[in-house]
Design a protein around this motif. Structure first.
Motif: not given
Length: 472
Positions: A48-53, A60-65
């Motif tokens: 699969a492709w994975y994208m972080v933003t 409170g988490g950082a950088f959604d995947i």
């Protein structure tokens, strides 16, 4: 199929399977993520492709995947730093521009955060799985008194070496910005001993302002292509550029104009639905190279829903420069599947002749031959068929047909971005944007043609939109 700059050099990484297209065969329409998800960093891992933003989530988490089978349908699966796991060296603010890369059997997440003194710095965290959990290195990888942001990773199989590339954030103190590179070790977590930082490019083209950022490197046919964004991210002048070189350390030659832009304001979004495209990843799909990037809604520039995720094909001109989307603008209409061989019609294709009725006012007929721009990269130049050797150029705001004097100034004056018509939004008509005065567009004024600023209150898109008829 190989993932440019990544899977091609890590043979143990699974790549996008070339079998049954399945869901990957569906058509799509931008945006593919219709909510705020800036600075998309995209990688292929296993199946699969994975994208972080960019950003911190409501928890409170950082950088959604996010995960996708096809670069079109995305599902949130977590974050690089779940709540309570932020880097200890950061002050827990401004988490920007993450990317995940496969490095020596592990997955490294490169990112930007402010350190304890509030200075933007580049960090790296690592995991044995692309989904995480990620463990931070414990200290920044790159620092500078004015800040460092937008890291990316590139491995060169031919040189058996790997690098981190980043931006020095000098525009934060009103100075010209620079993209730098330095070799890293086999784990990608530290710099090679005795290696040095090398400047690759700096902000020096008119369309860039003082800002260049968001680098992404690929290698194609033995050349290095450094994609980057320029100007202010929060307005319509933000665009994607590219520079190319035969050597990893340069020198790099920039495309004269952006290869992805939407710089004509459209506050109603009636023709141009998106604005300020930028901060891209470039990956290899089953058929084409594909650019994943963000853009604003043209009628919500700087506001909600924020910077949405977009996807468009990359084609390559005969001159070796890339062309993205709808003649270097974002596609707005439904597109064929990314697995198809379809291409988007291009405005004013080099090597063809066109009849342009409005240009007859220049006194040499209305037939023009199109070439790749005299200042190359994302540009065209138009030569009169009736007066060979005479090119359309601007001088003191007036459009002329003149023979080349072979000066850099003439080459710049005679090079244009040929974009979808300002009133049609399609290749059925075109508009010409100046390379060296990027706010200026060719317009009909009285009995002649002028180069007028799109920000002039008297500017009307209709007089900068030209019908065109290809000549057989």
């Amino acid at each position: 199929m190989l993932l440019v700059g990544e899977a091609e050099i890590f043979e143990e990484v699974d790549v996008w399977d070339d079998g049954d297209d399945g869901d990957e065969g569906k058509s799509f329409c931008n945006p593919v993520v219709a909510q705020d998800a800036p600075d998309p960093g995209v990688t292929w891992a296993k199946d699969a492709w994975y994208m972080v933003t960019t950003g911190q989530g409501p928890d409170g988490g950082a950088f959604d995947i996010r995960r996708s089978p096809d670069l079109v349908s995305w599902q949130a699966i977590g974050s690089i730093f779940p709540p309570g796991s932020h880097p200890k060296w950061s002050n827990n603010t401004d988490y920007w521009a993450p990317e995940i890369h496969h490095v020596n059997g592990r997955f490294n997440a490169y990112f930007t955060a402010r350190n304890e003194k509030g200075v933007l710095s580049v960090g790296v965290a690592t995991s044995d799985k692309v989904e995480g959990p990620y463990v931070d290195a414990g200290q920044p990888l790159v620092t500078d008194p004015v800040g460092t942001i937008d890291p990316t990773f590139f491995r060169d199989q031919d040189l058996d070496a790997q690098y981190v590339i980043w931006k020095v954030d000098a525009n934060s103190v009103g100075k010209q910005t620079t993209i730098k590179i330095r070799e890293v070790d086999d784990k990608g977590m530290a710099f090679v001993e005795n290696s040095v930082e090398v400047d690759l490019i700096r902000s020096d083209l008119p369309w860039e302002g003082i800002v260049i950022e968001a680098p992404w490197m690929v290698k194609r046919n033995g050349e290095y292509y450094l994609f980057y964004s320029g100007n202010c991210y929060a307005n319509e002048r933000y665009c994607v550029g590219v520079a190319r070189s035969a050597s990893i350390y340069g020198p790099y030659k920039k495309a004269a104009a952006p290869i992805l832009q939407q710089s004509a304001p459209d506050p109603s979004a009636s023709v141009r639905k998106f604005a300020g495209p930028g901060h891209c990843s470039v990956v290899q799909g089953k058929r084409d190279m594909i650019m994943v990037y963000h853009a604003w809604r043209a009628d919500k520039l700087g506001g909600a829903p924020g910077r949405m995720v977009m996807v468009d094909r990359i084609e390559w001109g005969a001159d070796g420069w890339p062309i993205v989307g709808n003649s270097c603008t974002p596609t707005c209409e439904t597109q064929p599947p990314l697995t198809s061989t379809s291409s988007v019609p291009r405005c004013l294709e080099p090597g063809r002749c066109y009849i342009i009725p409005e240009f007859g006012v220049l006194g040499a007929g209305n037939e023009f031959r199109v070439y790749s721009g005299r200042q190359a990269g994302g540009t065209v130049s138009l030569e009169s068929v009736k007066k060979p050797g005479c090119f359309l150029r601007h001088r003191f705001g007036i459009i002329h047909l003149e023979p080349s004097d072979f000066s850099p100034l003439f080459d710049a004056d005679a090079s244009w971005s040929a974009l979808p018509g300002l009133t049609s939004g399609t290749a059925a008509s075109f508009s010409l944007r100046s390379v060296n005065y990027p706010d200026n567009w060719v317009t009909v004024r009285g009995a002649g043609l002028e180069a007028c600023s799109i920000y002039d209150k008297s500017f009307k898109p209709a007089v900068a939109d030209f019908l065109v008829e290809p000549k057989a």
